[in-house]
Structure formats: C-alpha cells, structure tokens
Design a protein around this motif. Sequence first.
Motif, PDB file in Angstrom:
ATOM      1  N   VAL A  39       0.806  -1.132   0.020  1.00  0.00           N
ATOM      2  CA  VAL A  39       0.081   0.062  -0.094  1.00  0.00           C
ATOM      3  C   VAL A  39       0.997   1.096  -0.023  1.00  0.00           C
ATOM      4  CG1 VAL A  39      -1.624   1.377   1.225  1.00  0.00           C
ATOM      5  CG2 VAL A  39      -1.961  -1.076   0.972  1.00  0.00           C
ATOM      6  N   LEU A  40       1.869   1.300   0.828  1.00  0.00           N
ATOM      7  CA  LEU A  40       2.515   2.500   1.006  1.00  0.00           C
ATOM      8  C   LEU A  40       3.643   2.631  -0.363  1.00  0.00           C
ATOM      9  CD1 LEU A  40       4.052   2.254   4.579  1.00  0.00           C
ATOM     10  CD2 LEU A  40       2.300   3.784   3.587  1.00  0.00           C
ATOM     11  N   SER A  41       4.053   1.643  -0.891  1.00  0.00           N
ATOM     12  CA  SER A  41       4.801   1.926  -2.218  1.00  0.00           C
ATOM     13  C   SER A  41       4.172   2.570  -3.216  1.00  0.00           C
ATOM     14  CB  SER A  41       5.337   0.596  -2.761  1.00  0.00           C
ATOM     15  OG  SER A  41       6.083   0.773  -4.057  1.00  0.00           O
ATOM     16  N   PRO A  42       2.936   2.423  -3.690  1.00  0.00           N
ATOM     17  CA  PRO A  42       2.283   3.268  -4.653  1.00  0.00           C
ATOM     18  C   PRO A  42       1.945   4.612  -4.305  1.00  0.00           C
ATOM     19  CG  PRO A  42       1.183   1.133  -4.651  1.00  0.00           C
ATOM     20  CD  PRO A  42       2.058   0.987  -3.349  1.00  0.00           C
ATOM     21  N   ILE A  43       1.554   4.654  -2.946  1.00  0.00           N
ATOM     22  CA  ILE A  43       1.416   6.286  -2.341  1.00  0.00           C
ATOM     23  C   ILE A  43       2.573   6.838  -2.450  1.00  0.00           C
ATOM     24  CG2 ILE A  43       0.882   7.373  -0.033  1.00  0.00           C
ATOM     25  CD1 ILE A  43      -1.030   5.053   0.442  1.00  0.00           C
ATOM     26  N   MET A  44       3.806   6.409  -2.116  1.00  0.00           N
ATOM     27  CA  MET A  44       5.149   7.183  -2.127  1.00  0.00           C
ATOM     28  C   MET A  44       5.438   7.543  -3.424  1.00  0.00           C
ATOM     29  SD  MET A  44       6.147   7.987   0.791  1.00  0.00           S
ATOM     30  CE  MET A  44       7.948   8.104   0.663  1.00  0.00           C
ATOM     31  N   THR A  45       5.082   6.462  -4.668  1.00  0.00           N
ATOM     32  CA  THR A  45       5.489   6.847  -5.964  1.00  0.00           C
ATOM     33  C   THR A  45       4.523   7.817  -6.624  1.00  0.00           C
ATOM     34  OG1 THR A  45       6.389   4.562  -6.071  1.00  0.00           O
ATOM     35  CG2 THR A  45       5.777   5.759  -8.099  1.00  0.00           C
ATOM     36  N   LEU A  46       3.377   7.680  -6.455  1.00  0.00           N
ATOM     37  CA  LEU A  46       2.441   8.435  -6.961  1.00  0.00           C
ATOM     38  C   LEU A  46       1.936   9.629  -6.417  1.00  0.00           C
ATOM     39  CD1 LEU A  46      -0.136   5.854  -8.039  1.00  0.00           C
ATOM     40  CD2 LEU A  46       1.333   6.845  -9.483  1.00  0.00           C
ATOM     41  N   LEU A  47       1.934   9.794  -5.084  1.00  0.00           N
ATOM     42  CA  LEU A  47       2.002  11.032  -4.459  1.00  0.00           C
ATOM     43  C   LEU A  47       2.860  11.960  -3.802  1.00  0.00           C
ATOM     44  CD1 LEU A  47      -1.445   9.926  -2.396  1.00  0.00           C
ATOM     45  CD2 LEU A  47      -1.265  11.282  -4.547  1.00  0.00           C
ATOM     46  N   VAL A  48       3.830  11.291  -3.109  1.00  0.00           N
ATOM     47  CA  VAL A  48       4.863  11.870  -2.176  1.00  0.00           C
ATOM     48  C   VAL A  48       6.131  12.303  -3.090  1.00  0.00           C
ATOM     49  CG1 VAL A  48       6.376  11.815  -0.397  1.00  0.00           C
ATOM     50  CG2 VAL A  48       4.262  10.931  -0.143  1.00  0.00           C
ATOM     51  N   ARG A  49       6.377  11.444  -3.999  1.00  0.00           N
ATOM     52  CA  ARG A  49       7.429  11.740  -4.867  1.00  0.00           C
ATOM     53  C   ARG A  49       7.478  13.008  -5.834  1.00  0.00           C
ATOM     54  NH1 ARG A  49      10.196   7.452  -9.037  1.00  0.00           N
ATOM     55  NH2 ARG A  49      11.968   8.800  -9.733  1.00  0.00           N
ATOM     56  N   LYS A  51       5.599  15.478  -5.360  1.00  0.00           N
ATOM     57  CA  LYS A  51       5.792  16.704  -4.729  1.00  0.00           C
ATOM     58  C   LYS A  51       7.091  16.945  -3.904  1.00  0.00           C
ATOM     59  CE  LYS A  51       0.815  16.306  -3.074  1.00  0.00           C
ATOM     60  NZ  LYS A  51       0.030  16.244  -1.863  1.00  0.00           N
ATOM     61  N   MET A  52       7.810  15.899  -3.749  1.00  0.00           N
ATOM     62  CA  MET A  52       9.333  16.118  -3.439  1.00  0.00           C
ATOM     63  C   MET A  52      10.176  16.902  -4.503  1.00  0.00           C
ATOM     64  SD  MET A  52       9.509  15.585   0.014  1.00  0.00           S
ATOM     65  CE  MET A  52      11.360  15.339  -0.147  1.00  0.00           C
ATOM     66  N   GLU A  53       9.722  16.254  -5.724  1.00  0.00           N
ATOM     67  CA  GLU A  53      10.513  16.631  -6.830  1.00  0.00           C
ATOM     68  C   GLU A  53      10.229  18.165  -7.404  1.00  0.00           C
ATOM     69  OE1 GLU A  53       9.682  13.809  -9.905  1.00  0.00           O
ATOM     70  OE2 GLU A  53      11.045  12.530  -9.183  1.00  0.00           O
ATOM     71  N   ALA A  54       9.025  18.379  -7.031  1.00  0.00           N
ATOM     72  CA  ALA A  54       8.635  19.994  -7.341  1.00  0.00           C
ATOM     73  C   ALA A  54       9.264  20.819  -6.326  1.00  0.00           C
ATOM     74  CB  ALA A  54       7.014  20.146  -7.453  1.00  0.00           C
ATOM     75  N   PHE A  55       9.117  20.462  -5.166  1.00  0.00           N
ATOM     76  CA  PHE A  55       9.932  21.264  -4.058  1.00  0.00           C
ATOM     77  C   PHE A  55      11.313  21.476  -4.005  1.00  0.00           C
ATOM     78  CE2 PHE A  55      12.090  21.357   0.105  1.00  0.00           C
ATOM     79  CZ  PHE A  55      11.144  22.701   0.735  1.00  0.00           C
ATOM     80  N   LEU A  56      11.961  20.308  -4.332  1.00  0.00           N
ATOM     81  CA  LEU A  56      13.301  20.394  -4.609  1.00  0.00           C
ATOM     82  C   LEU A  56      13.628  21.215  -5.982  1.00  0.00           C
ATOM     83  CD1 LEU A  56      14.357  16.670  -3.422  1.00  0.00           C
ATOM     84  CD2 LEU A  56      14.751  18.926  -2.333  1.00  0.00           C
ATOM     85  N   ALA A  57      12.974  21.119  -6.795  1.00  0.00           N
ATOM     86  CA  ALA A  57      13.094  21.936  -8.299  1.00  0.00           C
ATOM     87  C   ALA A  57      12.829  23.461  -7.758  1.00  0.00           C
ATOM     88  CB  ALA A  57      12.460  21.431  -9.152  1.00  0.00           C
ATOM     89  N   SER A  58      12.432  23.651  -7.059  1.00  0.00           N
ATOM     90  CA  SER A  58      12.062  25.340  -6.905  1.00  0.00           C
ATOM     91  C   SER A  58      12.940  25.847  -5.728  1.00  0.00           C
ATOM     92  CB  SER A  58      10.754  25.474  -6.445  1.00  0.00           C
ATOM     93  OG  SER A  58      10.645  24.976  -4.907  1.00  0.00           O
TER      94      SER A  58
END
Length: 58
Positions: A39-49, A51-58
């Motif tokens: 359950v946690l693997s798709p959540i991390m891949t689809l939701l958290v990752r 957002k983290m990439e967008a945060f780190l890109a800015s």
Amino acid sequence: MEAIMALSTSYRNIGLGDLQQFSQAFLASYLMVLPVALVLSPIMTLLVRPKMEAFLAS
C-alpha cells in the motif's frame, strides 16, 4: 526491504537456537508487513515523490 526487517526482527526476538520457531516468526512477521508495503509503495510513488521533486526543483 521487508524481508530484511522481518529477518532482523525475528533474529532479535527469537534467536537462532530454535530454527523452526525462528522460521515461523519470520514468516509471520513478513506476511504481516507485506500488505503495508504494497500500500505504501504506490502512495510514495504517485503522491509523495512528485511533490518532493517539485519542492526540490524550486
């Protein structure tokens, strides 16, 4: 990852003195945590990752 955690937890709680009890504890802990990981693997891949990439890109 789950297998390593189940192995270390079983070793710490049971030890290697009784291999049958160790293998039963390993299997029980592995099967208990596997649905959580599935359950946690798709959540991390689809939701958290993203957002983290967008945060780190800015």
